[in-house]
Motif scaffolding. Structure first.
Motif, short mmCIF file in Angstrom:
data_model
loop_
_atom_site.label_atom_id
_atom_site.label_comp_id
_atom_site.label_asym_id
_atom_site.label_seq_id
_atom_site.Cartn_x
_atom_site.Cartn_y
_atom_site.Cartn_z
N ARG A 79 -28.89 5.90 81.01
CA ARG A 79 -27.80 6.01 80.05
C ARG A 79 -28.30 6.40 78.66
NH1 ARG A 79 -22.60 2.21 79.66
NH2 ARG A 79 -21.58 3.27 77.94
N PHE A 80 -29.40 5.80 78.22
CA PHE A 80 -29.86 5.99 76.85
C PHE A 80 -30.94 7.06 76.70
CE2 PHE A 80 -27.80 1.88 76.43
CZ PHE A 80 -27.19 1.98 75.19
N GLY A 81 -31.63 7.43 77.77
CA GLY A 81 -32.61 8.50 77.69
C GLY A 81 -33.63 8.28 76.59
N PRO A 82 -33.76 9.24 75.64
CA PRO A 82 -34.75 9.11 74.56
C PRO A 82 -34.51 7.90 73.67
CG PRO A 82 -33.23 10.92 74.13
CD PRO A 82 -32.99 10.49 75.54
N GLU A 83 -33.27 7.45 73.59
CA GLU A 83 -32.97 6.26 72.78
C GLU A 83 -33.62 5.02 73.40
OE1 GLU A 83 -30.99 4.11 69.59
OE2 GLU A 83 -31.75 6.13 69.92
N TYR A 84 -33.69 4.98 74.72
CA TYR A 84 -34.36 3.87 75.41
C TYR A 84 -35.83 3.83 75.00
CZ TYR A 84 -36.15 0.95 79.22
OH TYR A 84 -36.76 -0.05 79.94
N ASP A 85 -36.49 5.00 75.01
CA ASP A 85 -37.91 5.07 74.63
C ASP A 85 -38.10 4.67 73.17
OD1 ASP A 85 -38.54 5.95 77.19
OD2 ASP A 85 -38.28 8.06 76.64
N ARG A 86 -37.19 5.06 72.31
CA ARG A 86 -37.29 4.73 70.89
C ARG A 86 -37.21 3.22 70.69
NH1 ARG A 86 -33.76 3.26 67.22
NH2 ARG A 86 -34.22 3.62 65.01
#
Length: 210
Positions: free
Chosen positions: A38-45
């Motif tokens: 769901r969050f993609g790059p936001e998850y990694d951030r």
């Protein structure tokens, strides 16, 4: 076992299932894989901000989903869309002569548009960004960058850095302009542009000839 006992047992079992669903909530129930998708790059951030602590990162993202996942997207009339598009086009032209001013106005324009679509007010920046990240996780970084470039801390940014911030913010701007309430489905939709009822809507203001 009597009929009464059977009915009681069924009621207790049903209550336990309902309690389990309510306890897990939409964020927890999705698990790590669901949150990462769901969050993609936001998850990694968020994971990096928590120094790799996946439980802390998932707890934060799960709380965002619980707070903002059921947000109601307000419709945007076509005349309003045209007005916002014209304002953005003017900002892009202004950037040539006054990049810092254009960046600051772009940040305010996106914040105003997000608020009109049903997100928290721009004056509550952190809350607004959290809500936007739930529904537009793949485009939120540009908004953060233009916000930073428009702040006092970002006044030392180069023209190229400000240009990149504008380009990133435009992606979120386009999503907010084009997305209809039924298109988002409560999560980021990278196929919103050019689909469904949006197919005939242009990002160019009427009469621009561009």
């Amino acid at each position: 076992m009597s009929t009464v006992l059977i009915v009681v047992a069924l009621i207790v079992g049903f209550a336990a299932i309902v309690a389990a669903v309510l306890f897990t909530g939409p964020g927890k129930a999705s698990g790590r894989g669901g949150l990462k998708r769901r969050f993609g790059p936001e998850y990694d951030r968020v994971l990096a901000r928590h120094d790799g602590d996946s439980k802390a990162a998932e707890r934060e993202l799960g709380e965002r989903v619980e707070r903002h996942g059921r947000l109601r997207h307000e419709p945007l009339p076509d005349e309003k869309r045209e007005q916002y598009v014209a304002e953005w086009a003017a900002l892009q032209e202004r950037f040539v002569d006054a990049p810092q001013e254009a960046v600051a106005q772009a940040e305010r324009l996106v914040a105003r548009l997000a608020q009109e679509r049903g997100y928290p007010e721009g004056t509550r920046y952190d809350d607004q960004v959290d809500a936007l990240s739930v529904h537009h996780a793949h485009a939120i970084d540009g908004y953060r960058r233009v916000h930073h470039a428009a702040s006092d801390e970002g006044r030392g940014a180069s023209t190229e850095e400000m240009r990149e911030a504008m380009v990133g913010a435009r992606e979120l701007f386009e999503r907010l302009i084009l997305a209809h309430p039924e298109d988002t489905g409560g999560h980021d939709d990278r196929t919103t542009r050019g689909t469904g009822r949006n197919r005939n809507f242009s990002l160019r203001p009427k009469g621009s000839g561009a």
